[in-house]
Design an enzyme around this catalytic site. Structure first.
Site, PDB file in Angstrom:
ATOM      1  N   GLU A 172       0.858  -1.184   0.000  1.00  9.47           N
ATOM      2  CA  GLU A 172       0.000   0.000   0.000  1.00  9.47           C
ATOM      3  C   GLU A 172       0.896   1.236   0.000  1.00  9.47           C
ATOM      4  OE1 GLU A 172      -3.446  -0.281   2.339  1.00  9.47           O
ATOM      5  OE2 GLU A 172      -3.935   1.842   2.192  1.00  9.47           O
ATOM      6  N   ARG A 173       0.666   2.105  -0.961  1.00 12.56           N
ATOM      7  CA  ARG A 173       1.464   3.332  -1.116  1.00 12.56           C
ATOM      8  C   ARG A 173       2.957   3.033  -1.306  1.00 12.56           C
ATOM      9  NH1 ARG A 173      -3.145   5.797  -2.256  1.00 12.56           N
ATOM     10  NH2 ARG A 173      -4.614   5.619  -0.547  1.00 12.56           N
ATOM     11  N   LYS A 292      -4.173  -0.462  13.813  1.00 17.08           N
ATOM     12  CA  LYS A 292      -5.015   0.584  13.231  1.00 17.08           C
ATOM     13  C   LYS A 292      -6.448   0.148  13.477  1.00 17.08           C
ATOM     14  CE  LYS A 292      -6.240   2.621   8.713  1.00 17.08           C
ATOM     15  NZ  LYS A 292      -5.790   2.845   7.320  1.00 17.08           N
ATOM     16  N   GLU A 296     -10.711   4.448   8.756  1.00 16.63           N
ATOM     17  CA  GLU A 296     -10.854   4.127   7.337  1.00 16.63           C
ATOM     18  C   GLU A 296     -11.428   2.725   7.130  1.00 16.63           C
ATOM     19  OE1 GLU A 296      -6.869   5.011   5.806  1.00 16.63           O
ATOM     20  OE2 GLU A 296      -7.490   7.082   5.473  1.00 16.63           O
ATOM     21  N   ASP A 370      -2.647  14.162   6.926  1.00 18.76           N
ATOM     22  CA  ASP A 370      -2.135  12.892   6.413  1.00 18.76           C
ATOM     23  C   ASP A 370      -0.874  13.076   5.573  1.00 18.76           C
ATOM     24  OD1 ASP A 370      -1.920  10.264   5.839  1.00 18.76           O
ATOM     25  OD2 ASP A 370      -3.616  10.152   4.480  1.00 18.76           O
ATOM     26  N   GLU A 398       4.031   9.047  -0.611  1.00 16.26           N
ATOM     27  CA  GLU A 398       2.625   9.000  -1.012  1.00 16.26           C
ATOM     28  C   GLU A 398       2.146  10.351  -1.532  1.00 16.26           C
ATOM     29  OE1 GLU A 398      -0.051   7.799   2.107  1.00 16.26           O
ATOM     30  OE2 GLU A 398      -1.823   8.120   0.880  1.00 16.26           O
ATOM     31  N   HIS A 526      -3.935  18.926   0.641  1.00 16.05           N
ATOM     32  CA  HIS A 526      -4.922  17.913   0.255  1.00 16.05           C
ATOM     33  C   HIS A 526      -5.679  18.278  -1.028  1.00 16.05           C
ATOM     34  CE1 HIS A 526      -7.785  14.629   0.759  1.00 16.05           C
ATOM     35  NE2 HIS A 526      -7.081  14.206   1.792  1.00 16.05           N
TER      36      HIS A 526
END
Ligand code: GCW
Length: 704
Positions: A172-173, A292, A296, A370, A398, A526
């Site tokens: 991921e990323r 986590k 999300e 983030d 990212e 963002h």
């Protein structure tokens, strides 16, 4: 040197130089022969042999690493002696508990010249290993080793990488290929890369790795996978590295057939105790769990009306008998259409301060949103004095242009670490909160989301190796300067030619600000492409959640630009101490890098730069693009000092970065111009492409 030896050495030198066009695999651990004969000889005189009376496995690693490194650097085999019999001119590795070593932190070391030997001394084997790499670094980067007298201790206990690696090999990323971990081959096949990965980490003091993604598969907790994890732990142990796993909080239900995963249910608590026992019987020095939860879409204790502390403490209880720890992430943000995502984690976690078990750390990202290219520090730092807080930085780029953009991250990390929270008076910096000194915590951790992958050079962009390196060095000692770290890395990785070192260091030091300028100047944030987080998408109005759009953050309108987080707006500023509020709270005095983070500023407002907001904002994009051209020019100027393969690869990536910078520039100035309704300031030329054309380019990026 005798004639034949000399000839052999010259031959060796030219073969090594010819044979590798350098593919970057060796990272900063190259150990090519030192070309300057005088210098090489003076090192060789002091490094004639290696000896230790201790045979612990980590000491053996230290000996092996010193031998390999010195043999390479000095061009002759350096022996590990079993009995030095009064010999001088060698390196002695020593574990000893005495007054001197008791002053050191657990992994600390002393390197000194004593009785004509270099002694590397620590109270732990890992300390000796770090000292050995420190000595090598000294020689690799051409520093003197005359009259050595170094005392060094890490400021942070757990210096860790977090891998966001998935069981099927994707990351991921991740932008540097596939996962390093080949789960289907483990435990039988041990890839050489596992060992080389461990060496690289140990060389910069990293002592903990979380193997799997925080969006975690439950399969890592099964008997079948524990054996695989054990195989990796066995590879890493000789390098002083502990293995951790990310947990799926719903595992008791997913794997164990429990009714649910309520942390208060006895059946669930027992399930975790049993799994933990299984893990520790395979891996007695297992580090612990990273979680986590309720973030999300991941499961968590709130699914059962419980708090984050209830969840963390249940795991803490299960793992405490083995001295393991639980790292609970604070990256949570409930969707509140009227709220401000900036405040969500604070809302959930601040009230829990003082309720976590003593073997729990709460891991907080550097900023409240983030991993943007610039964020104000996360307001939880300083707000939870009774809880040890771990720092989470992101090495993988990212939001920093993946592996096509050159962004040296040390200045970003340092900016955060040096920010003053004033939580306990002036000087309560983030660094001192994280290292435990402000609130008196001995359990401390700093994590970097890894940027490694299966690419031959590990990080995709060769220059991103510097981010891995810098993270390790800063986790060890946050007071090191970004400049120093860059120059160490350049000298070991790229070149020692003084002018080239200075040029590359300068380029690296400016790279992050340049990236900010052509993507999100003045505190804009963002506005990136929504799914892949690459390229600009400031026009994004709709998403599954409002706080995943761009307009939620930039709030452009006919009046101005930026998110009002003052008391008139969301009052996120109110989460900070009054000194910090004073710093950022007034739009007239707020430093420009943070302006649009906290204020909705009118297009015509005159800024401290003397320009209006619109003119300053648009100019930054143009100057940012020009700066990328400057980076290209600087890089070209060092060509003769750099390995040709590395030179070409970085040149190509800089050219790609230039193309991307133009995309950002044109997309953003054209989009925001719709609101400012003002011309592109002179002397800059309006883009030749239209906004629709830019939207199309970005749309194509996001296609499946
Ligand atoms: O930065 C965001 C990423 C997600 C990531 C998440 C997190 C692992 O876009 O991919 O998930 O943060 O940190 O949990």
């Amino acid at each position: 040197m005798r004639y034949f030896q000399k000839l052999l050495f010259i031959l060796l030198l030219s073969i090594t130089q010819l044979a590798h066009a350098d593919d970057g695999y060796r990272l900063w651990l190259k150990f090519d022969p030192i070309a300057n004969v005088q210098q090489r000889n003076s090192y060789a005189q002091k490094c004639q042999f290696i000896y230790s009376d201790n045979q612990e496995v980590i000491i053996k690693t230290a000996q092996k690493e010193l031998q390999a490194g010195l043999t390479g650097l000095l061009g002759k085999k350096i022996l590990i002696l079993t009995n030095p019999a009064g010999k001088k001119g060698g390196i002695i590795l020593q574990i000893i508990q005495n007054e001197q070593t008791n002053q050191l932190a657990e992994d600390g070391f002393i390197i000194r010249e004593e009785n004509q030997n270099i002694v590397i001394r620590s109270r732990s084997a890992s300390g000796v290993l770090y000292g050995s790499f420190a000595l090598l670094r000294q020689i690799q980067s051409g520093s003197s080793i005359a009259q050595l007298n170094i005392t060094d201790s890490p400021k942070i206990k757990y210096r860790m990488l977090n891998h966001w690696d998935n069981p099927l090999g994707t990351i991921e990323r991740g932008y540097a290929g596939s996962s390093l971990w080949k789960w289907y081959e483990l435990p039988e096949v041990i890839d050489q890369r596992y060992i080389d990965y461990a060496r690289a980490n140990a060389s910069i003091g990293i002592n903990a790795v979380v193997l799997n993604n925080v969006n975690a598969s439950a399969r890592f907790l099964t008997k079948e996978y524990i054996v695989k994890v054990k195989a990796l732990a066995d590879v890493f142990r000789p390098y002083g590295i502990k293995v951790f796993l990310s947990l799926n909080f719903a595992a008791p239900k997913l794997l164990g057939g429990a009714k649910n995963s309520d942390p208060m249910a006895p059946e669930v608590r027992n399930w975790w105790k049993n799994v933990t026992k299984d893990i520790y019987s395979a891996i007695p020095d297992f580090g612990g769990y990273l979680v986590k939860a309720n973030s999300e879409g991941e499961p968590g204790p709130q699914d059962f009306g419980r708090t984050h502390a209830d969840g963390a403490n249940m795991l803490a209880e299960a793992i405490a008998p083995y001295k393991g720890i639980v790292i609970w992430r604070a990256f949570v943000y409930a969707a509140d259409p009227k709220g401000d995502r900036f405040k969500e984690a604070y809302k959930d976690f601040k009230p829990l301060d003082g309720t976590f078990a003593s073997n729990v750390l709460v891991q907080v990202k550097n900023g409240p949103i983030d991993f943007q290219s610039r964020e104000p520090f996360h307001p939880l730092f300083g707000a939870m004095p009774k809880t040890p807080l771990a720092m989470e930085f992101q090495l993988t780029q990212e939001y920093l242009g993946f592996s096509t953009n050159l962004v040296y991250e040390a200045p970003l990390f340092k900016e955060c670490l040096e920010s003053d929270t004033y939580s306990n008076g002036k000087g309560s910096t983030i660094a001192k909160i994280v290292d435990g000194s402000v609130d008196n915590h001995s359990l401390t951790a700093m994590a970097g989301v890894a940027n490694t992958g299966s690419d031959r050079n590990w990080t995709g962009h060769l220059m991103s190796q510097a981010n891995w390196y810098a993270f390790g060095r800063l986790a060890w000692n946050h007071s090191l300067s970004s400049e120093l770290i860059a120059s160490e890395w350049i000298k070991m990785t790229l070149t020692q030619e003084p002018k080239a070192v200075a040029t590359i260091q300068d380029l690296m030091m400016k790279s992050r600000e340049i990236y900010v300028d052509f993507t999100t100047p003045l505190g804009l944030h963002h506005v990136m492409g929504q799914n892949i987080h690459f390229g600009p998408e400031p026009w994004l109005e709709k998403s599954a959640r409002p706080d995943w759009t761009a307009i939620y953050y930039h709030r452009a309108d006919s009046v101005g630009l930026g998110f009002d987080r003052t008391a008139q707006g969301s009052n996120a500023l109110g989460l900070y101490s009054k000194e910090v509020q004073a710093q950022w709270g007034n739009p007239d005095t707020c430093p420009l890098p943070y302006l649009l983070w906290f204020h909705h500023v009118s297009w015509n407002k005159k800024l401290s730069s003397g320009k209006t907001l619109w003119n300053e904002f648009a100019s930054r994009y143009y100057e940012g693009v020009k700066s990328v051209e400057w980076m290209q020019k600087q890089w070209n100027s060092v060509q003769s000092s750099i390995d040709p393969q590395i030179f070409a690869d970085v040149s190509g990536r800089l050219a790609a970065q230039h193309r991307e910078a133009l995309n950002w520039r044109d997309a953003c100035v054209l989009y925001f111009q719709q609101y400012s309704k003002q011309p592109i300031p002179r002397p800059y030329q309006a883009p030749t492409r239209t906004l629709d054309e830019m939207k199309e380019i970005v749309r194509i990026y996001q296609l499946k």
